[in-house]
Design a protein around this motif. Structure first.
Motif, short mmCIF file in Angstrom:
data_model
loop_
_atom_site.label_atom_id
_atom_site.label_comp_id
_atom_site.label_asym_id
_atom_site.label_seq_id
_atom_site.Cartn_x
_atom_site.Cartn_y
_atom_site.Cartn_z
N THR A 1 0.74 -1.30 0.04
CA THR A 1 -0.04 -0.01 -0.01
C THR A 1 1.05 1.30 -0.07
OG1 THR A 1 -1.59 -1.24 1.30
CG2 THR A 1 -1.86 1.04 1.26
N VAL B 1 2.07 4.65 1.03
CA VAL B 1 1.88 5.23 2.40
C VAL B 1 2.81 6.67 2.49
CG1 VAL B 1 1.24 3.47 3.76
CG2 VAL B 1 3.59 3.93 3.73
N ARG B 2 2.33 7.62 3.40
CA ARG B 2 3.26 8.69 3.71
C ARG B 2 3.44 8.51 5.34
NH1 ARG B 2 0.17 11.96 2.03
NH2 ARG B 2 0.97 12.37 -0.05
N GLU C 1 7.58 9.20 1.68
CA GLU C 1 6.73 8.42 0.90
C GLU C 1 7.15 6.98 0.51
OE1 GLU C 1 4.70 10.26 -2.15
OE2 GLU C 1 3.83 11.90 -0.90
N THR D 1 6.30 2.14 0.43
CA THR D 1 5.39 1.39 0.37
C THR D 1 5.35 0.44 1.76
OG1 THR D 1 5.78 1.16 -1.96
CG2 THR D 1 4.40 -0.78 -0.87
N GLN E 1 0.22 7.35 7.13
CA GLN E 1 -1.04 7.55 6.50
C GLN E 1 -1.14 6.94 5.06
OE1 GLN E 1 -0.79 11.67 4.96
NE2 GLN E 1 -2.77 12.07 5.56
N VAL E 2 -2.37 6.37 4.75
CA VAL E 2 -2.29 5.84 3.37
C VAL E 2 -2.44 6.93 2.32
CG1 VAL E 2 -3.75 4.27 2.06
CG2 VAL E 2 -3.27 3.66 4.43
N ILE E 3 -1.94 6.80 1.37
CA ILE E 3 -2.08 7.68 0.08
C ILE E 3 -3.06 7.15 -0.74
CG2 ILE E 3 -0.93 8.71 -1.78
CD1 ILE E 3 1.83 8.33 -0.21
N GLU E 4 -4.10 8.14 -0.97
CA GLU E 4 -5.37 7.68 -1.59
C GLU E 4 -4.89 8.13 -3.16
OE1 GLU E 4 -7.78 6.01 -0.60
OE2 GLU E 4 -7.23 6.29 1.49
N ASN E 5 -5.13 7.21 -4.32
CA ASN E 5 -4.93 7.49 -5.45
C ASN E 5 -6.11 8.27 -6.08
OD1 ASN E 5 -2.47 6.47 -5.45
ND2 ASN E 5 -3.00 4.65 -6.45
#
Length: 150
Positions: free
Chosen positions: A99, A101-102, A112, A114, A146-150
């Motif tokens: 996933t 992430v940041r 940033e 994975t 924090q999950v990075i949303e695409n």
């Protein structure tokens, strides 16, 4: 010209049998150079021992160029004093399942990468990858991710 050599701590056995902690290059024979291609072309004839890492592009080998932001993040992670950093070659990791992430807060704030589970390691790690060249995995507390949303 700026250069960077990723270093790591290693336990070395001395001739008298004692063990010592030493800082050694993390990757044998690898130096990152920050300069223009024109400057490198001028210097290369004077440094015949220096070789470029290359990758095939349209049937020709081209030097690997690392984007500035990616290199800065890699330097931030690899320059930390964390003894639990792990270095990988690209073929050693399968990041397709990870996933993006940041990291928010802590020493790696803004980096940033994975989020993955590394085989043989208990805790999950954030992997920062220099595409096709090298990856480094750092242990990060889950509250800082924090999950990075695409």
């Amino acid at each position: 010209i700026e250069t960077f050599i990723p270093m790591r701590r290693e336990v070395v056995t001395l001739r008298d049998g004692h063990k010592s902690h030493e800082i050694v290059p993390a990757i044998h024979n690898l130096i990152f150079v920050h300069t223009t291609s024109g400057t490198m072309r001028e210097l290369k004839p004077q440094l015949p021992i220096v070789q470029y890492l290359t990758h095939p592009v349209n049937g020709r080998n081209r030097p690997i160029l690392v984007p500035e932001a990616q290199m800065q993040q890699f330097i931030r992670v690899s320059s930390s004093d964390d003894d639990r950093l792990l270095y990988f070659r690209p073929e050693e990791l399968n990041l397709r399942r990870g996933t993006p992430v940041r990291i928010i807060g802590g020493p790696f704030d803004g980096v940033e990468g994975t989020f993955v589970k590394v085989q043989g390691v208990r805790n999950r790690r954030v992997v920062v990858q220099l595409q096709g060249l090298l990856a480094i995995a750092a242990e990060v507390h889950p509250d800082l991710i924090q999950v990075i949303e695409n």
